[in-house]
Design a protein around this motif. Structure first.
Motif, mmCIF file in Angstrom:
data_model
loop_
_atom_site.group_PDB
_atom_site.id
_atom_site.type_symbol
_atom_site.label_atom_id
_atom_site.label_comp_id
_atom_site.label_asym_id
_atom_site.label_seq_id
_atom_site.Cartn_x
_atom_site.Cartn_y
_atom_site.Cartn_z
ATOM 1 N N LEU A 107 0.828 -1.218 0.000
ATOM 2 C CA LEU A 107 0.000 0.000 0.000
ATOM 3 C C LEU A 107 0.860 1.264 0.000
ATOM 4 O O LEU A 107 0.563 2.231 -0.711
ATOM 5 N N VAL A 108 1.936 1.292 0.775
ATOM 6 C CA VAL A 108 2.839 2.451 0.803
ATOM 7 C C VAL A 108 3.475 2.638 -0.565
ATOM 8 O O VAL A 108 3.559 3.765 -1.078
ATOM 9 N N LEU A 133 2.317 1.651 -3.495
ATOM 10 C CA LEU A 133 1.282 2.101 -4.433
ATOM 11 C C LEU A 133 0.972 3.582 -4.215
ATOM 12 O O LEU A 133 0.792 4.344 -5.184
ATOM 13 N N ALA A 134 0.883 3.989 -2.964
ATOM 14 C CA ALA A 134 0.622 5.409 -2.674
ATOM 15 C C ALA A 134 1.772 6.267 -3.211
ATOM 16 O O ALA A 134 1.546 7.326 -3.818
ATOM 17 N N GLY A 135 3.005 5.815 -3.012
ATOM 18 C CA GLY A 135 4.170 6.548 -3.536
ATOM 19 C C GLY A 135 4.133 6.619 -5.044
ATOM 20 O O GLY A 135 4.450 7.655 -5.644
ATOM 21 N N VAL A 144 1.451 6.475 -6.972
ATOM 22 C CA VAL A 144 0.363 7.377 -7.366
ATOM 23 C C VAL A 144 0.815 8.829 -7.207
ATOM 24 O O VAL A 144 0.580 9.676 -8.084
ATOM 25 N N ILE A 145 1.468 9.134 -6.119
ATOM 26 C CA ILE A 145 1.957 10.505 -5.883
ATOM 27 C C ILE A 145 3.004 10.870 -6.947
ATOM 28 O O ILE A 145 2.987 11.971 -7.501
#
Length: 184
Positions: free
Chosen positions: A171-172, A174-176, A178-179
């Motif tokens: 999840l971290v 994927l969030a990175g 996306v950002i």
């Protein structure tokens, strides 16, 4: 007496004799019917008696054979039970002997002797298990199949556990990602 009277008398006698003969005939027919009814009852009774005798003989034979079979099975089951009790006693003794091995209480100076005794005890227990395994109906193929069935189950459990442990990292990342994509 005149001839008419004689004829009448003989006609009356004849009628009486005919009537008596008819009554005798009716009585004989009733007796015949009664005898036929009794004959039919006797035939039915004889048939019932034959059926009873055949059924009695057959049932006695069946029950006798059944009892003999049950006695044999009871003897076999008793023998098997005694054998199972013997095996149970042997397994219990071996398990107790193995559970009584306490490596923490071994003298470091006699470590080799203690290990040798423990290995002998374990080998003896394995030997006894192998000796009785076939009598218990447990064969190695069955045990191997059970182990093979457990391996896929264990594998998928491990995969799921690994996924659960990795999920926060995924999840971290994927969030990175996306950002990073949004900043471009």
């Amino acid at each position: 007496m005149s001839e008419d009277d004689e004829n009448r008398f003989s006609l009356d006698d004849l009628n009486i004799k005919v009537q008596q003969a008819q009554e005798i005939l009716l009585d004989l027919e009733r007796r015949k019917e009664e005898i036929e009814r009794q004959k039919k009852q006797l035939e039915e009774l004889r048939q019932k008696q034959r059926t009873f005798e055949e059924g009695h003989k057959t049932t006695v034979d069946l029950l006798t054979r059944g009892l003999v079979l049950l006695e044999r099975q009871a003897g076999e089951l008793k023998r098997q039970l005694e054998e199972i009790e013997t095996i149970h006693t042997q397994f219990s003794e071996q398990l107790k002997a193995i559970e009584n091995i306490q490596p923490s209480s071994w003298d470091p100076m006699n470590l080799e002797d203690e290990l040798n005794k423990a290995l002998v005890t374990i080998e003896q227990a394995k030997s006894i298990y192998t000796q009785y395994r076939d009598k218990l109906g447990v064969n190695q193929e069955k045990l191997d199949e059970e182990e093979e069935e457990e391996v896929p189950f264990q594998f998928w459990n491990k995969v799921l556990c690994g996924f659960a442990y990795s999920l926060p990292l995924i999840l971290v990342l994927l969030a990175g990602l996306v950002i990073w994509v949004l900043k471009k």
